[in-house]
Design an enzyme around this catalytic site. Structure first.
Site, PDB file in Angstrom:
ATOM      1  N   CYS A 292     -30.182  78.560 -40.436  1.00 30.90           N
ATOM      2  CA  CYS A 292     -29.425  78.352 -41.678  1.00 30.90           C
ATOM      3  C   CYS A 292     -28.407  79.440 -42.009  1.00 30.90           C
ATOM      4  O   CYS A 292     -27.209  79.180 -42.018  1.00 30.90           O
ATOM      5  CB  CYS A 292     -30.400  78.211 -42.838  1.00 30.90           C
ATOM      6  SG  CYS A 292     -31.532  76.836 -42.621  1.00 30.90           S
TER       7      CYS A 292
HETATM    8  N1  LIG Z   1     -35.582  75.066 -40.289  1.00 33.62           N
HETATM    9  C1  LIG Z   1     -35.383  75.377 -41.547  1.00 33.62           C
HETATM   10  O1  LIG Z   1     -36.041  76.272 -42.069  1.00 33.62           O
HETATM   11  C2  LIG Z   1     -34.370  74.649 -42.411  1.00 33.62           C
HETATM   12  C3  LIG Z   1     -34.348  74.933 -43.783  1.00 33.62           C
HETATM   13  C4  LIG Z   1     -33.450  74.248 -44.594  1.00 33.62           C
HETATM   14  C5  LIG Z   1     -32.568  73.329 -44.029  1.00 33.62           C
HETATM   15  N2  LIG Z   1     -32.587  73.082 -42.685  1.00 33.62           N
HETATM   16  C6  LIG Z   1     -31.659  72.069 -42.162  1.00 33.62           C
HETATM   17  O2  LIG Z   1     -32.418  70.914 -41.798  1.00 33.62           O
HETATM   18  C7  LIG Z   1     -31.813  70.279 -40.656  1.00 33.62           C
HETATM   19  C8  LIG Z   1     -32.846  70.129 -39.551  1.00 33.62           C
HETATM   20  O3  LIG Z   1     -33.268  71.430 -39.151  1.00 33.62           O
HETATM   21  P1  LIG Z   1     -34.573  71.681 -38.292  1.00 33.62           P
HETATM   22  O4  LIG Z   1     -34.816  73.152 -38.382  1.00 33.62           O
HETATM   23  O5  LIG Z   1     -35.654  70.755 -38.651  1.00 33.62           O
HETATM   24  O6  LIG Z   1     -34.015  71.298 -36.835  1.00 33.62           O
HETATM   25  P2  LIG Z   1     -34.897  71.070 -35.502  1.00 33.62           P
HETATM   26  O7  LIG Z   1     -33.995  71.332 -34.364  1.00 33.62           O
HETATM   27  O8  LIG Z   1     -36.188  71.819 -35.601  1.00 33.62           O
HETATM   28  O9  LIG Z   1     -35.270  69.537 -35.541  1.00 33.62           O
HETATM   29  C9  LIG Z   1     -34.339  68.515 -35.460  1.00 33.62           C
HETATM   30  C10 LIG Z   1     -34.960  67.341 -34.724  1.00 33.62           C
HETATM   31  O10 LIG Z   1     -34.014  66.279 -34.730  1.00 33.62           O
HETATM   32  C11 LIG Z   1     -34.133  65.606 -33.474  1.00 33.62           C
HETATM   33  N3  LIG Z   1     -32.937  64.817 -33.249  1.00 33.62           N
HETATM   34  C12 LIG Z   1     -31.700  65.214 -32.877  1.00 33.62           C
HETATM   35  N4  LIG Z   1     -30.870  64.166 -32.792  1.00 33.62           N
HETATM   36  C13 LIG Z   1     -31.586  63.073 -33.130  1.00 33.62           C
HETATM   37  C14 LIG Z   1     -31.289  61.694 -33.234  1.00 33.62           C
HETATM   38  N5  LIG Z   1     -30.065  61.214 -32.973  1.00 33.62           N
HETATM   39  N6  LIG Z   1     -32.283  60.857 -33.586  1.00 33.62           N
HETATM   40  C15 LIG Z   1     -33.545  61.317 -33.841  1.00 33.62           C
HETATM   41  N7  LIG Z   1     -33.879  62.609 -33.756  1.00 33.62           N
HETATM   42  C16 LIG Z   1     -32.916  63.474 -33.418  1.00 33.62           C
HETATM   43  C17 LIG Z   1     -34.361  66.725 -32.488  1.00 33.62           C
HETATM   44  O11 LIG Z   1     -34.939  66.253 -31.281  1.00 33.62           O
HETATM   45  C18 LIG Z   1     -35.314  67.626 -33.277  1.00 33.62           C
HETATM   46  O12 LIG Z   1     -36.661  67.284 -33.050  1.00 33.62           O
HETATM   47  C19 LIG Z   1     -30.619  71.138 -40.289  1.00 33.62           C
HETATM   48  O13 LIG Z   1     -29.461  70.641 -40.902  1.00 33.62           O
HETATM   49  C20 LIG Z   1     -30.955  72.485 -40.898  1.00 33.62           C
HETATM   50  O14 LIG Z   1     -29.786  73.228 -41.193  1.00 33.62           O
HETATM   51  C21 LIG Z   1     -33.491  73.723 -41.862  1.00 33.62           C
END
Ligand SMILES: NC(=O)c1ccc[n+]([C@@H]2O[C@H](COP(=O)([O-])OP(=O)(O)OC[C@H]3O[C@@H](n4cnc5c(N)ncnc54)[C@H](O)[C@@H]3O)[C@@H](O)[C@H]2O)c1
Length: 454
Positions: A292
């Site tokens: 982030c």
């Molecule tokens: N990790 C955090 O602490 C956090 C906190 C706040 C916001 N966010 C936001 O949340 C969002 C997700 O982050 P995350 O950390 O969970 O990411 P991540 O990489 O851990 O997980 C994302 C998942 O989406 C899947 N994916 C990708 N393309 C796909 C598709 N077309 N169809 C289905 N699945 C698909 C991936 O395989 C993966 O499992 C991002 O925008 C991030 O900025 C994350």
């Protein structure tokens, strides 16, 4: 418009709310990563029928076998969820059965430091053919203001097979689906605030979408904060992260000055924190990490250019934060130099590689840059991190390193503390190591001439 169309649109959203109340609303979560999987488990805990969707077959397989791939989620939690009906699939055809679809896919930067919208675009394109009237689609991925209106809705409207349009205030013709944006606010590793106590911000495209999203989130979060539009909700998330990014840059810069002036920045922050108003502490470190804070601000800088606007605070904060790993290398060089040693050929143990303490997330971790820079200078680098037995290949690195044991710390010319995991026995580390360069003040309270704060 005919009165029956108005009534039909209104009854779709009231049916939805009734199904939320009865816990019969089917919730689909797309993207089962650090955000999506815990969210799926929260809904499952609240007795909703939940289906997780992910294109990563290894994740779907693991969940189907009752296994977890996220350190802080025990496999028993997955197994309990499965016994309550949670399932995972890579087959988007099941989306049609869902009442609500929540998108939690990645939003990284590309090699030019610009938003990589491919995950949101691909996911939305995959949802569209399965869309049906009355469904609520919510984007949770962090992104620039305008994404929901300018990227998600046009794809959903253009590529759905039934000619559905998004529900908008005043527009009641034809069959409609509902859209909202609601940012994720998880703080990995934070054990002080329960997830359901974190207020959930929601911006709907129209009043009904906002009400539906508020009802959906209201069933698992204690407080829902409604804003007037998806763009306001998108901007809220960016404000929160830019606030952190800029303030961390500020303390990083002041730390560099304090080091030069012989003042302990940690002592200063602790003293300033006693002010009961108008001051919130931020802490310096070896550089920003995580999905982030190093990434999200640049989504806004990129979008701002469309409005001939230059986001100077974001750029300056980025410049300072990106420079921190280089400062760490300089400090190691100086500390070795004082002991008549060169970095070239020295054995360095990097302690902690996760981007912050007590978590198993390596994304954008400054430790990766630090390891690469040390290797470039000719150091023999090892690392230890209880959360990472091995570091292989990532988006921007290919290290192929195995976690070293902590048995013989005296063999290293320098132990470099990059991540201050709680499990480490810092007293013992200081006692056994020849030299400790500490980027996190992890050795606070321990007196030794071997410690160099940086
Ligand atoms: N990790 C955090 O602490 C956090 C906190 C706040 C916001 N966010 C936001 O949340 C969002 C997700 O982050 P995350 O950390 O969970 O990411 P991540 O990489 O851990 O997980 C994302 C998942 O989406 C899947 N994916 C990708 N393309 C796909 C598709 N077309 N169809 C289905 N699945 C698909 C991936 O395989 C993966 O499992 C991002 O925008 C991030 O900025 C994350």
């Amino acid at each position: 418009m005919p009165a029956e169309s108005i009534a039909a649109a209104q009854s779709l959203s009231s049916d939805f709310k009734a199904r939320i109340e009865a816990r019969t609303a089917k919730v689909g979560i797309i993207g089962l990563g650090y955000v999506g999987l815990p969210l799926a488990l929260l809904y499952n805990n609240e007795k909703f029928p939940v289906t997780g969707f992910d294109i990563d077959a290894r994740k779907v397989d693991a969940l189907s076998k009752g296994e977890s791939y996220i350190y802080r989620i025990a496999k028993e939690e997955i197994q309990d969820a499965r016994s309550r009906g949670f399932s995972a699939t890579a087959d988007y055809a099941h989306l049609n059965e869902m009442d609500a679809v929540i998108i939690c896919v990645p939003t990284p930067l590309n090699e030019y430091h610009e938003p990589d919208m491919s995950y949101i675009v691909n996911t939305t394109e995959a949802i569209a053919p399965h869309l049906r009237a009355g469904q609520l689609v919510i984007l949770e991925s962090t992104t620039y203001p305008g994404t929901t209106e300018e990227v998600v809705i046009p794809i959903l409207e253009k590529k759905n097979r039934a000619g559905l349009k998004v529900a908008r205030n005043g527009a009641t013709d034809g069959a409609r689906f509902f859209v909202a944006f609601s940012p994720e606010r998880e703080d990995p590793g934070n054990t002080e605030v329960a997830r359901h106590d974190i207020p959930k911000v929601v911006g709907g495209v129209d009043e009904r979408a906002a009400e539906m999203a508020a009802a959906l989130y209201g069933s698992i979060f204690r407080r829902v904060v409604r804003v007037s539009s998806p763009a306001a909700a998108e901007m809220t998330k960016l404000l929160e992260n830019i606030y952190r990014c800029v303030n961390i840059a500020l303390v990083n810069e002041l730390k560099l000055l304090c080091l030069r002036m012989g003042i302990d920045i940690w002592e200063v922050i602790a003293a300033a924190s006693t002010k009961p108003f108008g001051f919130h502490p931020f802490y310096p470190g070896p550089g920003l990490g995580g999905h982030c804070i190093p990434v999200d601000p640049f989504y806004l800088s990129w979008k701002a250019k469309e409005f001939d606007f230059h986001t100077r605070f974001i750029e300056l904060a980025g410049e300072i934060n990106i420079g921190m790993p280089y400062h760490v290398i300089r400090s190691v060089i100086d500390a070795l130099n004082k002991r008549q040693k060169a970095l070239n050929g020295s054995k360095i143990l990097v302690l902690g590689v996760a981007y912050k303490k007590d978590i198993d997330d390596l994304r954008e971790s400054p430790s990766l840059t630090i390891i690469e820079l040390l290797q470039k200078e000719g150091a023999q680098v090892s690392y230890n991190d209880p959360y990472f037995p091995f570091i292989g290949k990532g988006r921007k690195y290919d290290l192929q390193m195995k976690c070293a044991s902590l048995d013989n710390l005296g063999q290293y010319d320098c132990v470099l503390i990059v991540t201050d995991h709680s499990d480490y026995d810092y007293q013992r580390i200081v006692c056994e190591a020849q030299l400790i360069v500490d980027t996190r003040n992890a050795t606070r309270g321990i007196q030794s001439p071997k410690i160099v704060l940086c």
